[in-house]
Design an enzyme around this catalytic site. Sequence first.
Site, PDB file in Angstrom:
ATOM      1  N   ASP A  53       6.154  -1.668  11.325  1.00 32.52           N
ATOM      2  CA  ASP A  53       5.431  -0.560  11.074  1.00 32.52           C
ATOM      3  C   ASP A  53       4.702   0.299  12.080  1.00 32.52           C
ATOM      4  OD1 ASP A  53       3.194  -2.315  11.482  1.00 32.52           O
ATOM      5  OD2 ASP A  53       2.564  -2.029   9.573  1.00 32.52           O
TER       6      ASP A  53
ATOM      7  N   ASN B 217      37.365  29.570 -10.304  1.00 31.99           N
ATOM      8  CA  ASN B 217      38.193  28.406  -9.845  1.00 31.99           C
ATOM      9  C   ASN B 217      38.325  27.265 -10.809  1.00 31.99           C
ATOM     10  OD1 ASN B 217      35.373  27.961  -9.652  1.00 31.99           O
ATOM     11  ND2 ASN B 217      35.629  26.498  -7.938  1.00 31.99           N
TER      12      ASN B 217
ATOM     13  N   ARG C 154       1.022  -1.202   0.055  1.00 38.41           N
ATOM     14  CA  ARG C 154       0.086   0.017   0.051  1.00 38.41           C
ATOM     15  C   ARG C 154       0.931   1.368  -0.127  1.00 38.41           C
ATOM     16  NH1 ARG C 154      -3.561  -1.843   4.980  1.00 38.41           N
ATOM     17  NH2 ARG C 154      -1.874  -3.322   5.099  1.00 38.41           N
TER      18      ARG C 154
ATOM     19  N   ASN D  10       0.790   1.953   6.830  1.00 39.95           N
ATOM     20  CA  ASN D  10       0.491   1.141   5.730  1.00 39.95           C
ATOM     21  C   ASN D  10       0.736   1.846   4.506  1.00 39.95           C
ATOM     22  OD1 ASN D  10       0.129  -1.112   7.378  1.00 39.95           O
ATOM     23  ND2 ASN D  10      -1.439  -0.010   8.185  1.00 39.95           N
TER      24      ASN D  10
HETATM   25  C1  UD1 Z   1      -1.052  -6.897  11.716  1.00 38.55           C
HETATM   26  C2  UD1 Z   1      -1.948  -7.634  12.854  1.00 38.55           C
HETATM   27  C3  UD1 Z   1      -3.433  -7.054  13.077  1.00 38.55           C
HETATM   28  C4  UD1 Z   1      -2.941  -5.759  13.766  1.00 38.55           C
HETATM   29  C5  UD1 Z   1      -2.061  -5.019  12.991  1.00 38.55           C
HETATM   30  C6  UD1 Z   1      -1.563  -3.830  13.724  1.00 38.55           C
HETATM   31  C7  UD1 Z   1      -1.565 -10.272  11.812  1.00 38.55           C
HETATM   32  C8  UD1 Z   1      -2.011 -11.307  11.428  1.00 38.55           C
HETATM   33  N1  UD1 Z   1      -2.539  -9.084  12.068  1.00 38.55           N
HETATM   34  O1  UD1 Z   1      -2.107  -6.695  10.668  1.00 38.55           O
HETATM   35  O2  UD1 Z   1      -3.951  -7.962  14.009  1.00 38.55           O
HETATM   36  O3  UD1 Z   1      -4.154  -4.758  14.352  1.00 38.55           O
HETATM   37  O4  UD1 Z   1      -0.850  -5.654  12.584  1.00 38.55           O
HETATM   38  O5  UD1 Z   1      -0.737  -2.839  12.952  1.00 38.55           O
HETATM   39  O6  UD1 Z   1      -0.316 -10.179  12.620  1.00 38.55           O
HETATM   40  N2  UD1 Z   1       5.393  -9.326   7.952  1.00 38.55           N
HETATM   41  C9  UD1 Z   1       6.393  -9.984   7.817  1.00 38.55           C
HETATM   42  N3  UD1 Z   1       6.044 -11.009   6.866  1.00 38.55           N
HETATM   43  C10 UD1 Z   1       4.752 -11.314   6.607  1.00 38.55           C
HETATM   44  C11 UD1 Z   1       3.832 -10.552   6.892  1.00 38.55           C
HETATM   45  C12 UD1 Z   1       3.974  -9.253   7.234  1.00 38.55           C
HETATM   46  O7  UD1 Z   1       7.577  -9.766   8.270  1.00 38.55           O
HETATM   47  O8  UD1 Z   1       4.877 -12.468   6.130  1.00 38.55           O
HETATM   48  C13 UD1 Z   1       5.607  -7.809   8.810  1.00 38.55           C
HETATM   49  C14 UD1 Z   1       5.415  -6.633   7.944  1.00 38.55           C
HETATM   50  O9  UD1 Z   1       6.691  -6.152   7.307  1.00 38.55           O
HETATM   51  C15 UD1 Z   1       4.935  -5.553   9.126  1.00 38.55           C
HETATM   52  C16 UD1 Z   1       4.244  -6.407  10.103  1.00 38.55           C
HETATM   53  O10 UD1 Z   1       4.722  -7.673   9.811  1.00 38.55           O
HETATM   54  O11 UD1 Z   1       5.978  -4.684   9.363  1.00 38.55           O
HETATM   55  C17 UD1 Z   1       2.725  -6.499  10.080  1.00 38.55           C
HETATM   56  O12 UD1 Z   1       2.454  -6.829   8.907  1.00 38.55           O
HETATM   57  P1  UD1 Z   1       1.110  -6.244   8.038  1.00 38.55           P
HETATM   58  O13 UD1 Z   1       0.899  -6.686   6.756  1.00 38.55           O
HETATM   59  O14 UD1 Z   1       1.150  -4.668   8.153  1.00 38.55           O
HETATM   60  O15 UD1 Z   1      -0.088  -6.515   9.210  1.00 38.55           O
HETATM   61  P2  UD1 Z   1      -1.512  -5.929   9.244  1.00 38.55           P
HETATM   62  O16 UD1 Z   1      -2.163  -6.481   8.210  1.00 38.55           O
HETATM   63  O17 UD1 Z   1      -1.190  -4.563   9.660  1.00 38.55           O
HETATM   64 CA    CA Z   2       0.375  -2.965   9.615  1.00 36.58          CA
END
Ligand code: UD1
Ligand code: CA
Length: 442
Positions: free
Chosen positions: A99, A377, A14, A219
């Site tokens: 994040d 220069n 995103r 995000n």
């Molecule tokens: C996640 C949580 C959600 C919470 C939210 C808070 C889960 C399933 N959900 O959702 O409950 O409300 O954060 O911000 O955990 N990442 C990896 N590997 C992966 C997927 C993600 O390292 O395979 C990392 C991403 O880089 C990121 C973090 O995990 O820094 C969170 O991933 P993101 O996809 O942003 O999760 P959300 O959908 O926001």
């Molecule tokens: Ca997130």
Amino acid sequence: MMKAIILAAGEGKRMNSDLPKVLHKICGKPMINYIIDACKNAGIVDIIVVVGHKADVVKKNVSDVEFVLQNEQLGTGHAVMCAQKFINDGEKVLVLNGDLPLITSDTLKKLIETQCSAALISTVLENPKGYGRILRNGEKFLRIVEDKDLNENETQIKEINTGVYLFDSHLLKTALQLLSNDNAQGEYYLTDALEIIKSINDDIKIFCCEDSQEFFGVNDKIQLAYASALMQKKINETHMRNGVTIINPDATFIENDVKIGRDTIIYPNTFLHGETYIGQNCVIGPNSQIFDSQIFNDVNISYSVVLNSMVKNKTKVGPFAYIRPNCIVDENVKVGDFVELKNSNIGSGTKISHLTYVGDSDVGQNINFGCGTVTVNYDGKQKFRTTIEDGAFIGCNTNLIAPVNVGKNSYIAAGSTITQDVPENSLAIARQRQINKNGWKK
Ligand code: UD1
Ligand code: CA
């Protein structure tokens, strides 16, 4: 023992960017480095960062941590599985989304002091859309449901999962083995690990934090701007508490590592970047930009740009001056309007008041530059230096063709193009004598 695992393998679709999400900067510092610093300030030494998307780029920008590679991003639960080899039995493990740049070490400290099988931080949001929701029965944790998996009743829940968890290492490892990806996104959710742990040992604590801003997740670039504004407010307030006067904090942009002395006044539209240090009693701005520079005390900089240079006490810069890299400007100097300096040393008391270029030069003390002086220069192939000794007086519209030396207390007549060294205490005139043709018009 305590370990922290930071999840930073995701692409951050995103964000719509070539840069991995966690490297986007907030007030001059990559998002992930705020989280790492918060962990360190909470006393955690062992930090593991899970990288995946553009792992090499992330690694280059982050130091003092262990990296583990998650080749395919199969979900937050899968990301923690990849880091399992670092987790020993009998440890506590703090897991954080990569994040959450606004998280503070104080909050982490409270969480890691808890005794329980697992704990998580929640907060209440007026608009909880997009976040996982906390299902609970009174004080008791039931489970987390991801936004995309909510049923109609559950969409009303405003308490959200912030993405900050504490686990007992053994229970975490056990739960990771039992995770499935049977959900709307087909991912291994770390959030499901909590429900599994609950079934083994029903001792899960929810910390519901009132200050929801700290858990603002980034995000997309709209959220990036919002998080930057919150962080900027925090940074500016710290400076103001330290005695810096900021005329309009909403229009003043000070990066994370900048230091400013007390009683300095910052006018609006000022941008202070990188490793910039500003002393006491300075007046900076309006409309100025300073990168990686040391500004000493009682300095005045208005409507100007300063890059990678040093400006010493009581010097005045601007309006409309441009100090380019590698300049040392000594005390009580005047760098006036439409003056450009580059790779030069300027001695104390020297005045370069208007419309002048000084590049690759060593300029002594108490020298007066007339309007429109140019150090020439560059001959098209090479750069050469100009030296001007103390007390010299450079007439208006002078070209100094480098390499050239202007001796101590010497004078240069206005309009001269100087190609040879000028001895001290002498007057150099290098222009044609004026001829008047009387009656020529007729
Ligand atoms: C996640 C949580 C959600 C919470 C939210 C808070 C889960 C399933 N959900 O959702 O409950 O409300 O954060 O911000 O955990 N990442 C990896 N590997 C992966 C997927 C993600 O390292 O395979 C990392 C991403 O880089 C990121 C973090 O995990 O820094 C969170 O991933 P993101 O996809 O942003 O999760 P959300 O959908 O926001
Ligand atoms: Ca997130």
